[in-house]
Design a protein around this motif. Structure first.
Motif, PDB file in Angstrom:
ATOM      1  N   CYS A   1      -4.959  16.955 -25.365  1.00  0.00           N
ATOM      2  CA  CYS A   1      -5.237  15.544 -25.617  1.00  0.00           C
ATOM      3  C   CYS A   1      -6.464  15.443 -26.508  1.00  0.00           C
ATOM      4  N   TYR A   2      -6.549  14.339 -27.251  1.00  0.00           N
ATOM      5  CA  TYR A   2      -7.618  14.174 -28.230  1.00  0.00           C
ATOM      6  C   TYR A   2      -8.265  12.807 -28.021  1.00  0.00           C
ATOM      7  N   ILE A   3      -9.607  12.815 -27.956  1.00  0.00           N
ATOM      8  CA  ILE A   3     -10.361  11.612 -27.607  1.00  0.00           C
ATOM      9  C   ILE A   3     -11.215  11.198 -28.794  1.00  0.00           C
ATOM     10  N   PHE A   4     -11.060   9.949 -29.196  1.00  0.00           N
ATOM     11  CA  PHE A   4     -11.874   9.368 -30.263  1.00  0.00           C
ATOM     12  C   PHE A   4     -13.004   8.539 -29.646  1.00  0.00           C
ATOM     13  N   ASN A   5     -14.223   8.738 -30.148  1.00  0.00           N
ATOM     14  CA  ASN A   5     -15.394   7.959 -29.713  1.00  0.00           C
ATOM     15  C   ASN A   5     -15.708   8.202 -28.236  1.00  0.00           C
ATOM     16  N   TRP A   6     -15.658   9.465 -27.810  1.00  0.00           N
ATOM     17  CA  TRP A   6     -15.928   9.795 -26.407  1.00  0.00           C
ATOM     18  C   TRP A   6     -17.416   9.694 -26.079  1.00  0.00           C
ATOM     19  N   GLY A   7     -18.275   9.852 -27.085  1.00  0.00           N
ATOM     20  CA  GLY A   7     -19.708   9.697 -26.866  1.00  0.00           C
ATOM     21  C   GLY A   7     -20.383  10.888 -26.233  1.00  0.00           C
TER      22      GLY A   7
ATOM     23  N   LEU B   1      -1.333   7.135 -24.365  1.00  0.00           N
ATOM     24  CA  LEU B   1      -2.698   6.804 -24.768  1.00  0.00           C
ATOM     25  C   LEU B   1      -3.378   5.973 -23.698  1.00  0.00           C
ATOM     26  N   MET B   2      -4.711   5.978 -23.763  1.00  0.00           N
ATOM     27  CA  MET B   2      -5.509   5.278 -22.770  1.00  0.00           C
ATOM     28  C   MET B   2      -6.836   4.868 -23.391  1.00  0.00           C
ATOM     29  N   LEU B   3      -7.297   3.672 -23.041  1.00  0.00           N
ATOM     30  CA  LEU B   3      -8.618   3.196 -23.435  1.00  0.00           C
ATOM     31  C   LEU B   3      -9.529   3.280 -22.217  1.00  0.00           C
TER      32      LEU B   3
ATOM     33  N   PHE C   1     -20.858 -13.369 -25.431  1.00  0.00           N
ATOM     34  CA  PHE C   1     -20.466 -13.018 -26.793  1.00  0.00           C
ATOM     35  C   PHE C   1     -21.505 -12.051 -27.343  1.00  0.00           C
ATOM     36  N   LYS C   2     -21.072 -10.876 -27.762  1.00  0.00           N
ATOM     37  CA  LYS C   2     -21.994  -9.884 -28.310  1.00  0.00           C
ATOM     38  C   LYS C   2     -21.198  -8.828 -29.068  1.00  0.00           C
ATOM     39  N   THR C   3     -21.918  -8.029 -29.848  1.00  0.00           N
ATOM     40  CA  THR C   3     -21.320  -6.864 -30.487  1.00  0.00           C
ATOM     41  C   THR C   3     -21.107  -5.790 -29.429  1.00  0.00           C
ATOM     42  N   MET C   4     -19.895  -5.275 -29.340  1.00  0.00           N
ATOM     43  CA  MET C   4     -19.552  -4.368 -28.253  1.00  0.00           C
ATOM     44  C   MET C   4     -19.233  -2.973 -28.779  1.00  0.00           C
ATOM     45  N   LYS C   5     -19.422  -2.007 -27.898  1.00  0.00           N
ATOM     46  CA  LYS C   5     -19.048  -0.638 -28.214  1.00  0.00           C
ATOM     47  C   LYS C   5     -17.537  -0.500 -28.197  1.00  0.00           C
ATOM     48  N   PHE C   6     -17.035   0.190 -29.218  1.00  0.00           N
ATOM     49  CA  PHE C   6     -15.598   0.434 -29.262  1.00  0.00           C
ATOM     50  C   PHE C   6     -15.238   1.414 -28.144  1.00  0.00           C
ATOM     51  N   PRO C   7     -14.141   1.180 -27.426  1.00  0.00           N
ATOM     52  CA  PRO C   7     -13.809   2.065 -26.297  1.00  0.00           C
ATOM     53  C   PRO C   7     -13.421   3.458 -26.759  1.00  0.00           C
ATOM     54  N   ALA C   8     -13.532   4.404 -25.851  1.00  0.00           N
ATOM     55  CA  ALA C   8     -12.991   5.743 -26.099  1.00  0.00           C
ATOM     56  C   ALA C   8     -11.468   5.669 -26.047  1.00  0.00           C
ATOM     57  N   VAL C   9     -10.807   6.311 -27.000  1.00  0.00           N
ATOM     58  CA  VAL C   9      -9.353   6.271 -27.123  1.00  0.00           C
ATOM     59  C   VAL C   9      -8.820   7.690 -26.962  1.00  0.00           C
ATOM     60  N   THR C  10      -8.002   7.910 -25.955  1.00  0.00           N
ATOM     61  CA  THR C  10      -7.387   9.211 -25.720  1.00  0.00           C
ATOM     62  C   THR C  10      -5.908   9.142 -26.066  1.00  0.00           C
TER      63      THR C  10
ATOM     64  N   LYS D   1     -17.711   8.896 -21.953  1.00  0.00           N
ATOM     65  CA  LYS D   1     -18.109   9.926 -20.992  1.00  0.00           C
ATOM     66  C   LYS D   1     -17.372   9.815 -19.658  1.00  0.00           C
ATOM     67  N   SER D   2     -16.211   9.215 -19.666  1.00  0.00           N
ATOM     68  CA  SER D   2     -15.375   9.170 -18.462  1.00  0.00           C
ATOM     69  C   SER D   2     -14.103   9.954 -18.724  1.00  0.00           C
ATOM     70  N   PHE D   3     -13.575  10.561 -17.674  1.00  0.00           N
ATOM     71  CA  PHE D   3     -12.377  11.388 -17.823  1.00  0.00           C
ATOM     72  C   PHE D   3     -11.138  10.486 -17.873  1.00  0.00           C
ATOM     73  N   PRO D   4     -10.220  10.749 -18.809  1.00  0.00           N
ATOM     74  CA  PRO D   4      -9.016   9.902 -18.906  1.00  0.00           C
ATOM     75  C   PRO D   4      -7.926  10.350 -17.921  1.00  0.00           C
ATOM     76  N   PHE D   5      -7.554   9.468 -17.030  1.00  0.00           N
ATOM     77  CA  PHE D   5      -6.455   9.742 -16.098  1.00  0.00           C
ATOM     78  C   PHE D   5      -5.220   9.015 -16.612  1.00  0.00           C
ATOM     79  N   LEU D   6      -4.556   9.675 -17.556  1.00  0.00           N
ATOM     80  CA  LEU D   6      -3.456   9.020 -18.274  1.00  0.00           C
ATOM     81  C   LEU D   6      -2.241   8.767 -17.397  1.00  0.00           C
ATOM     82  N   LYS D   7      -2.034   9.609 -16.394  1.00  0.00           N
ATOM     83  CA  LYS D   7      -0.853   9.433 -15.558  1.00  0.00           C
ATOM     84  C   LYS D   7      -0.910   8.128 -14.780  1.00  0.00           C
ATOM     85  N   ASP D   8      -2.114   7.653 -14.476  1.00  0.00           N
ATOM     86  CA  ASP D   8      -2.277   6.426 -13.703  1.00  0.00           C
ATOM     87  C   ASP D   8      -2.560   5.219 -14.576  1.00  0.00           C
ATOM     88  N   GLN D   9      -3.365   5.383 -15.615  1.00  0.00           N
ATOM     89  CA  GLN D   9      -3.850   4.237 -16.370  1.00  0.00           C
ATOM     90  C   GLN D   9      -3.402   4.228 -17.826  1.00  0.00           C
TER      91      GLN D   9
END
Length: 640
Positions: free
Chosen positions: A271-277, A317-319, A87-96, A323-331
């Motif tokens: 495509c547009y990424i929120f919180n990509w870091g 959309l994809m979570l 249990f901890k405070t977590m980083k919000f994921p990158a959202v594409t 700093k990782s590339f979003p492979f939306l076609k697969d995930q």
């Protein structure tokens, strides 16, 4: 000199040796070892001695067999997986977020105009063969069609199928064939792919539905056309952030399209990424629950979709990690228009053990595949590796790169004009099991990974009672117009949030360690032979003593061989030292023969007695005639 003295002393000690023969050494070991079996072999009678010898040999064999199994188990490097919950405070994921349609049809229509006219005419001939006409104004671009044509395959006679081009010159034959095959359901629509235009080396991609064949054909043709368009023009023809992202709220803080990072994705356009870091620190989620997540309202403008390229409508959309590339076609997942989609997120952290327990990589530096996605400054992933591997093979075999993947330096995208056989090459490579296996063997999983498990629920949005005022407000905010420019077919609302702050960590640990191996080996040795580590040391001692005895025997054999060779060279018995001294002494007292006697007196004959030496003459040196004895291997010898 000191080194020589040390070596001589060491050799002297070596000559002494342990002082046993092999038999005596073995008896001594059996009598003094702490292992139980060997003692009974030498102390019992003849019959029991045989029994104990057999039992000792049997149990020793069992020990070595069990040791082999244990060592093989240890060297297999198996792992066990353990699950822990934290249990901890977590980083919000990158959202594409992307539009399911890559380009606005109003922008890309001039490029696809001839392609659309071809597919419309082809569908008319397929669906209404009797009503089709050859007099089309302006004429169709059949050169574009012939590069990758659609054909009809008549399978009425499966042994001799008939292949007909949809735009063949004989309209009567085409109509009759199409009518008969349509009635009997014996025809298939296929895409014809050739290595060179007009060559006989061709293949046919069959489909169970004509809709699939049309989509595949249109994708191949549009890929060839769009690959020649510069990147900045493709970005311009896509959906812009200010038009697509109507509203944004993260927790209690408002946000807008400027908080998103734009990337161009070949499958989905802009495509547009929120919180990509990439430029700023990743955002933390203050609390779990829908009120503390990300809320978005998107406009996908479904009325401006490309009719033959995008058959699905919605947002993709994809979570993923920062700093990782979003492979939306697969995930990625789809969000349907006219709905509010709520996505509850749970986090799984995977921790794999590296070499030799698994073939994973920390950052991809040890992977023998050039990562083409490194141009985005993103981290390594196995999806990036597999696509980079395929693109590298595509460039190597086909001479050009596929439009859907990044390009290596100095390579061009495939198109029908410059690379006429690219579609045939691409299709063969994509269906090659060998090529896929090469890429799978070359790429590695990451040792540490974070996966986001999503719980998705949907509801109609907006409701019939509220859609009027909501569409008015959103239309005014986007277009500054009092008229409604939005409708239910283009609006999507998203809620993305952590369901809870509990996260699961799935970690690997070694199933067998060196402590486990030593304890297991000792347990088997103690159970079958009643031994311990000291018994192994005793066994090592007897091996060392055996080696000493072997070395001494070899030295003795070498000395005996040397002596035998000396006797063979000098077969007679050599004279003793006393005989040699006496011979040399007598020889020294004989007078030298000289001329006849002079005035001093008569000459001395051979029988005359020896004259005494004259006064003042030194006595003869007998030591120079003495033979020195051979050197001995004395530990105190200092001679060179």
């Amino acid at each position: 000199m000191k080194l020589r003295r040390y070596l001589v002393r060491a050799l002297h000690r070596l000559q002494k040796g342990p002082g046993y023969t092999y038999k005596e050494l073995l008896v001594w070991y059996c009598d003094n070892t702490n292992t139980h079996g060997p003692k009974r072999i030498i102390k019992e009678g003849p019959k029991k001695k045989l029994i104990w010898f057999f039992l000792t040999l049997l149990f020793a064999s069992l020990v070595f067999w069990q040791w082999g199994i244990l060592i093989n188990t240890y060297l297999s490097y198996n792992v066990t997986s353990s699950l822990s919950i934290g249990f901890k405070t977590m980083k919000f994921p990158a959202v594409t977020v992307c539009n399911a349609n890559p380009f606005k049809y109003s922008e890309v229509k001039p490029l696809l105009k001839e392609l659309d006219r071809l597919i419309e005419a082809a569908l008319e001939r397929i669906l209404q063969p009797g009503n089709s006409s050859d007099n089309v104004s302006p004429p169709l671009d059949l050169e574009l069609w012939n590069q990758i044509p659609l054909v009809l395959i008549d399978e009425h006679d499966k042994d001799n199928p008939i292949i007909l081009d949809i735009f063949e010159s004989s309209q009567t034959a085409s109509n009759s064939t199409a009518n008969s095959t349509a009635e009997e359901k014996k025809y298939k629509l296929a895409v014809k792919l050739c290595s060179q235009q007009g060559s006989g080396n061709c293949t046919y991609r069959n489909f169970s539905s004509a809709a699939q064949a049309v989509s595949e054909w249109y994708i191949l043709q549009s890929t060839s056309i769009l690959s020649k368009v510069p990147l900045h023009d493709r970005i311009r023809m896509g959906y812009q952030a200010e038009d697509m992202i109507l509203a944004c709220l993260y927790g209690a803080e408002p946000c807008n399209y400027k908080n998103f990072t734009q990337i161009y994705h070949p499958d989905h356009g802009n495509c547009y990424i929120f919180n990509w870091g990439m430029d700023e620190e990743a955002l933390n989620s203050s609390n779990p629950g829908a009120e503390f997540g990300l809320k978005l309202i998107l406009d996908i403008s479904q009325q401006d979709y490309i009719p033959y390229l995008s058959s699905a409508a919605g947002a993709r959309l994809m979570l993923h990690q920062q700093k990782s590339f979003p492979f939306l076609k697969d995930q990625g997942i789809y969000a349907m228009a006219g709905t509010e989609t709520s996505i509850g997120v749970l986090v799984d952290e995977l921790e794999r053990m590296g070499y030799p327990y698994s073939d994973c990589t920390v950052n991809g530096s040890d992977v023998p595949v050039q990562n083409l996605y490194s141009q985005y400054n993103t981290s390594y992933s196995i999806q990036a590796c597999l696509r980079s591997c395929f693109q590298n093979h595509m460039v190597e075999i086909c001479g050009c790169g596929h439009y859907m993947f990044p390009l290596p330096e100095g390579v061009n995208y495939c198109n029908n004009e410059d690379f006429p056989g690219w579609a045939y090459c691409y299709s063969s490579l994509r269906s090659s099991i060998k090529q896929r296996q090469i890429c799978i063997d070359s790429c590695k999983e990451t040792c540490n990974d974070t996966q986001y498990k999503m719980t998705i629920s949907m509801a109609d949005w907006p409701s019939e009672a509220s859609e009027d005022w909501i569409f008015h407000i959103l239309s005014y905010e986007r277009d500054m117009s009092t008229n409604v420019t939005l409708d239910r077919n283009g609006i999507i609302k998203l809620n993305i949030y952590f369901q809870e702050y509990n996260y699961r960590t799935i970690s690997e640990s070694a199933a067998t360690t060196i402590v486990w191996l030593l304890s297991s080996l000792g347990g088997q040795f103690g159970f079958w032979m009643g031994g311990s580590v000291l018994c192994l040391i005793e066994f090592g001692e007897i091996i060392i003593d055996s080696l000493w005895i072997t070395i001494i025997n070899l030295i003795s054999w070498a000395k005996g061989l040397k002596q035998r060779r000396a006797r063979a060279r000098y077969p007679d018995t050599p004279p003793t030292v006393a005989e040699l001294v006496e011979a040399h002494t007598n020889l020294g007292f004989q007078p030298e023969p000289g001329p006849a006697a002079g005035p001093a007196g008569p000459a001395a004959g051979p029988g005359a007695p020896a004259l005494p030496p004259e006064p003042g003459t030194p006595p003869p040196n007998y030591d120079s005639l003495r033979v020195q004895p051979p050197d001995t291997l004395s530990p105190d010898s200092d001679t060179d």
